[in-house]
Write an enzyme that holds these catalytic residues in place. Sequence first.
Site, PDB file in Angstrom:
ATOM      1  N   GLY A 148      11.906  12.954  -9.397  1.00  0.00           N
ATOM      2  CA  GLY A 148      11.969  11.672  -8.694  1.00  0.00           C
ATOM      3  C   GLY A 148      10.644  10.941  -8.742  1.00  0.00           C
TER       4      GLY A 148
ATOM      5  CG  HIS B 189     -19.144 -12.967  -2.888  1.00  0.00           C
ATOM      6  ND1 HIS B 189     -18.330 -12.609  -3.943  1.00  0.00           N
ATOM      7  CD2 HIS B 189     -20.432 -12.782  -3.305  1.00  0.00           C
ATOM      8  CE1 HIS B 189     -19.109 -12.240  -4.963  1.00  0.00           C
ATOM      9  NE2 HIS B 189     -20.376 -12.334  -4.601  1.00  0.00           N
TER      10      HIS B 189
END
Length: 462
Positions: free
Chosen positions: A176, A441
């Site tokens: 899976g 930033h």
Amino acid sequence: MASYDVIVIGSGPGGYVCAIRCAQLGLKTACVEGRETLGGTCLNVGCIPSKALLHATHMLHEAEHNFSKMGLKGKSPSVDWKQMLAYKQETIETNTKGIEFLFKKNKIDWLKGWGSIPQAGRVKVGDEVHEAKNIVIATGSESSALPGVEVDEKIVVTSTGALELASVPKKMVVIGAGVIGLELGSVYARLGAEVTVVEYLDAITPGMDAEVQKTFQRTLKKQGLSFVMGAAVQGVEVKGKKASVRYKSRKDDSEATLDADAVLVATGRRPFTDGLGLEDLGVALTARGQVKTDAHWATSVRDIYAIGDAIEGPMLAHKAEDEGMAVAEVLAGKAGHVNYGVIPGVIYTHPEVATVGLTEEQLKAEGRAYKAGKFSFMGNGRAKANFAADGFVKILADKTTDRILGAHIIGPMAGDLIHEICVAMEFGAAAQDLAMTCHAHPTYSEAVREAALACGDGAIHS
């Protein structure tokens, strides 16, 4: 006979959150739990312990592959598996004890034992019967069985057994390619196991954005995981301490086998409602065994409600939590609400994968006009500095209104970054709203802004 306003059956994320919110809203509340600790599957044998192992093995990966690049010299750490499992267990205990504290703080009675509902308004725990004006079924789910595969939780394991293997296997087969299989497969691959993922379908993480699927599988291959796609497992044979997985190709019906020291069966989960007595009560179920509910989480029997993995919808802890809070609001006479269009999904591998809303494939199937803004983490300064530049952010917006319809992220901290977009979608924001919002930033979140900019005139750093 003790009497309550609400009895919640199950103390997983949905159940314990529901119980706490009920108590906060002034309802006399009890919660039934048969485990020795609160928290359900998630805290005991699911989300929390798996994240502990993912974190530990990611640190190992960093030490082995990136420390020297940063000038951190020295011998790579060795793995003390017993100590790693002890760390995992300590993490579990810290969290489960925290829930117990919250129950005491909010005066919630813990009814210890497995519960059943002999009749509406009654909950039986052990030999005691308790009265409740309202009952909430929050019993969660269990691993789905796979025909021809017998689980012993030692060699052939579910996610529960995979969290406590006696040793790190040399070879592991994961059946899976969904969230559970890929997360735990990543853990053991980092620990040195040869991991092969066998998937019935032709793509991993079914239902996810196709571009993310391809990028994700390619990234996992670079990390050492192997994939056998389009393969139907026929059976697993155990001899001594070894296992053999037999599968058939869906393309040409050819058969092959894989040898393994451990086999993880990760083929999904099913609602766990055994022993509640729902059939005798007349509580309606779906063909898949889920409890049927209306728009207010009420079942077909008056004053009995159901939430989480026991009902329809994605089997996610946070979805259950939202439903638990909403049901509590309903029981207190308020307007409970869950926005099913804004429920994020996260895979905690490295890089992480996160998604919310609609995929491109869904939008195309609907015939809806849309635009896609995409930004690669290769253009993000923080990601490059941290050796985390794999992946991208993709934002999908309505072509006419610019309203955000979905977002798909594969990259560093994707599970945290997705929530900026969730909040935007909750308030009906446009991609331009994200694009015009100042982002600090240097941060990974700048990639989200750049993807939003790409929905308009274009990103700056690409």
